[in-house]
Design a protein around this motif. Structure first.
Motif, mmCIF file in Angstrom:
data_model
loop_
_atom_site.group_PDB
_atom_site.id
_atom_site.type_symbol
_atom_site.label_atom_id
_atom_site.label_comp_id
_atom_site.label_asym_id
_atom_site.label_seq_id
_atom_site.Cartn_x
_atom_site.Cartn_y
_atom_site.Cartn_z
ATOM 1 N N PHE A 65 6.739 89.201 -96.774
ATOM 2 C CA PHE A 65 6.990 87.874 -97.340
ATOM 3 C C PHE A 65 7.310 88.104 -98.806
ATOM 4 N N LEU A 84 5.483 90.886 -100.753
ATOM 5 C CA LEU A 84 4.244 91.236 -100.063
ATOM 6 C C LEU A 84 4.529 91.843 -98.686
ATOM 7 N N ALA A 135 3.280 92.372 -95.462
ATOM 8 C CA ALA A 135 2.155 91.898 -94.645
ATOM 9 C C ALA A 135 1.887 92.842 -93.472
ATOM 10 N N PRO A 145 -10.215 92.062 -91.805
ATOM 11 C CA PRO A 145 -10.626 91.094 -92.828
ATOM 12 C C PRO A 145 -9.530 90.052 -93.080
ATOM 13 N N ASN A 146 -9.852 89.010 -93.821
ATOM 14 C CA ASN A 146 -8.866 87.978 -94.174
ATOM 15 C C ASN A 146 -7.653 88.631 -94.815
ATOM 16 N N GLY A 147 -6.491 88.205 -94.353
ATOM 17 C CA GLY A 147 -5.271 88.725 -94.969
ATOM 18 C C GLY A 147 -4.815 90.071 -94.437
ATOM 19 N N GLY A 177 -3.336 90.703 -91.682
ATOM 20 C CA GLY A 177 -2.045 90.604 -91.014
ATOM 21 C C GLY A 177 -2.139 90.228 -89.538
ATOM 22 N N GLN A 182 -4.044 79.642 -85.099
ATOM 23 C CA GLN A 182 -5.253 79.598 -85.938
ATOM 24 C C GLN A 182 -5.405 78.247 -86.625
ATOM 25 N N GLU A 228 -8.518 83.199 -83.509
ATOM 26 C CA GLU A 228 -9.771 82.565 -83.921
ATOM 27 C C GLU A 228 -10.070 81.276 -83.162
#
Ligand SMILES: Nc1ncnc2c1ncn2[C@@H]1O[C@H](COP(=O)(O)OP(=O)(O)OP(=O)(O)O)[C@@H](O)[C@H]1O
Ligand SMILES: [Mg+2]
Lengths: 318, 252
Positions: A25, A28, A30, A49-51, A53, A95, A170
């Protein structure tokens, strides 16, 4: 469940195949080259963990976005060039808690079924509502549902076209304990009937209890990929926690490997359960009275922390 | 087959039908207000064409203006709402082809535009009888015009990412183009310079052609209008199809 879909894959064809997938992105990155294969019938956990991908990878599988490099396929159908077949074979629970406020629960499910070219099947929709405990909300407007109920509708929507592959991003976030259990019972049943399940969750005990195989992601890469059992065996140990009457010091041999817990308690990592007896014997010999004894099982959380913190290397079969 | 398309079309129609108070009744009321006010204020005006009073002249233009604006509003607001609330994923997850998506949004927009037009016409019949001279021409321009703005709404909905971008599109493009398309006047009444400028406004041809269907008079030759309207509708439709196939601004 009449699982027309569950057997749609050819024998030997991977349910999900991801090869060399990259996605950025802007600046970034990802996803930095992800390879992953999920076989038919697996109950697979994608953790990280969060982020890390995870959602980005699922969006690519769903065809909601397109990879910069690499290819993805559902039961052998490329998500780009053969998108119609690929999308029919997969159900995605997003999510984000999204819904269309114009419609009721039942209308939402009928519409979703129609989008997939399947005439709404009342019996199947009723069964989904029943299993997700939404029957009494069937004619309620989506807007009037609680967050947990909306999430269950998302699960029902993903299943309305009876996809052989189900991807849940999730699915239990914000769902209460009782419903989490009924949800998993239902998903387990689907898995037992041959559906392939891929899930992401931050509740690692769920993943440990449900999934036969686990991939862990970190910063756009898969850093561990193995069976749940192997990961636990390699990175997590049973442990023994206890206190000593009068808070007397441990014998030096034990003190060296003990970790101090609050309340003057000690924790010892064990190679296996047979060591419990040795530890207790050493304490007895030193004239200590052990109290408040607790034996801890190996758990995925420990594995996760070890691997994600970079302390341990996950095995990634090539 | 085509069930996916039919479902999406049904959903889009149901979406405006469920709130028909805002989507059908409100535009009819505001059109009538325009009609009452303008017909009153301008009642002293002479006939626009032989046998066509200003009041009569006004009706088809106002009806078409409402039709065009509502066709635009339908596809654009549906897309931007789904985008902002995130529920566009339900459509994007499904195996719908770009053509199915295009056709469903376009037809739903046309349905709303035509419903508004029909309602306006029926209500104005209470005030004075006026029957189209060439009903097929009215129908043809109505369908092509609502298609054109319905597709324009789709393009705006695909492009916009926020409500204020959509509002800008509506206020700075759609509104001026409709108001300056000869709804309230015949462009022959304008100075030559503004007449030529008006000629670049595609909305002019939709309204002029539509009005020709009612009276048999127009500022532009009806065939020329038809060609321009149909050509623009086709060009916009092709662009929308290309964007949908590429997933531009819909699939990252
Ligand atoms: N549409 C987007 N535009 C820009 N950056 C994005 C976009 N989607 C994701 N990212 C970035 O990509 C990275 C991966 O995000 P992703 O949502 O895949 O993480 P995740 O593993 O699902 O995390 P979580 O557990 O929080 O859901 C993050 O750094 C995120 O900020
Ligand atoms: Mg995520």
């Amino acid at each position: 469940m009449p699982d027309r879909g569950a057997r749609a894959g050819r024998a030997g064809e991977a349910a999900i195949s991801i090869q060399g997938v990259e996605k950025s992105f802007g600046a970034l990155r990802a996803l930095k080259g992800v390879d992953l294969q999920v076989e038919q019938g697996e109950f697979f956990a994608l953790l990280g963990p969060n982020g890390a991908g995870k959602t980005t990878l699922i969006s690519l599988l769903a065809g909601l976005s397109r990879p910069d490099a690499g290819r993805l396929a559902i039961l052998g159908h490329d998500t780009g060039s053969d998108y119609r077949a690929a999308r029919r074979l997969v159900g995605i629970v997003p999510q984000e808690l999204v819904f269309d406020p114009f419609f009721t629960v039942r209308e939402t499910l009928r519409i979703q079924s129609g989008y997939f070219g399947i005439p709404p099947d009342r019996a199947w929709i009723d069964e989904l509502l029943e299993n997700l405990q939404l029957t009494d909300k069937a004619d309620a407007n989506m807007r009037s549902l609680s967050g947990g109920m909306k999430r269950r509708v998302l699960v029902a929507q993903a299943l309305v076209h009876r996809p052989p592959v189900l991807v849940l991003d999730e699915p239990t976030a914000g769902v209460d304990v009782e419903l989490r259990q009924t949800l998993w019972k239902f998903i387990r049943r689907l898995n037992g009937e041959g559906h392939t399940i891929l899930l992401t969750t931050h509740y690692l005990e769920e993943a440990q209890a449900l999934c036969n195989r686990v991939a862990m992601m970190k910063e756009g890469r898969i850093v561990a990929l193995d069976t749940t059992r192997n990961l636990l065996a390699a990175h997590s140990h049973p442990s023994l926690s206890f206190g000593v009457a009068g808070d007397l010091p441990l014998p030096p041999a034990l003190a060296a490997r003990a970790q101090a817990l609050p309340g003057g308690r000690h924790r010892l990592a064990l190679g296996d359960f047979a060591e419990v007896e040795q530890v207790l014997a050493a304490c007895r010999q030193a004239g200590l009275q052990v109290e408040d004894l607790e034996v801890g099982q190996a758990d995925l959380e420990e594995v996760f922390v070890a691997i994600v913190s970079g302390a341990a290397q996950g095995r990634i079969p090539s | 087959m085509m069930l996916g398309f039919r479902t999406l079309l049904g959903k889009e129609v149901l979406r405006f039908w469920k709130v028909s108070f805002q989507t059908l009744l409100a535009p009819v009321v505001s059109t009538l207000l325009y009609l009452l006010v303008f017909a009153q204020v301008m009642s002293a005006r002479s006939e626009v064409w032989p046998g066509v009073s200003y009041r009569e002249f006004l009706v088809p233009g106002l009806a078409m203006m409402a039709m065009l604006q509502n066709a635009f509003a339908n596809s654009s607001s549906s897309l931007i709402q789904s985008k902002v609330s995130g529920n566009l994923v339900f459509m994007l997850l499904a195996p719908l082809s770009p053509l199915e998506i295009f056709a469903a949004y376009a037809l739903a927009a046309m349905a709303r535009g035509m419903a508004v037009g029909l309602a306006v016409w029926l209500v104005t019949l209470f005030f004075f009888p006026h029957v189209p001279a060439h009903p097929l021409e009215v129908l043809l321009f109505g369908l092509l015009g609502t298609l054109l703005t319905g597709v324009l709404g789709m393009l705006a909905g695909i492009w916009a990412e926020k409500f204020d971008q959509m509002a800008a599109f509506q206020n700075f493009l759609i509104m001026p183009l409709t108001f300056l398309a000869g709804v309230f006047y015949s462009i022959r009444a304008l100075p030559p310079f503004w007449q030529s400028v008006s000629r670049f406004n595609p909305f002019l041809y939709m309204i002029d052609g539509f009005r020709h269907g009612f009276f048999g008079y127009s500022d532009v030759a009806p065939l020329e209008s038809l060609a321009i309207v149909a050509g623009s509708a086709i060009a916009l439709s092709c662009s929308a199809l290309v964007l949908l196939s590429r997933g531009w601004r819909l699939r990252h």
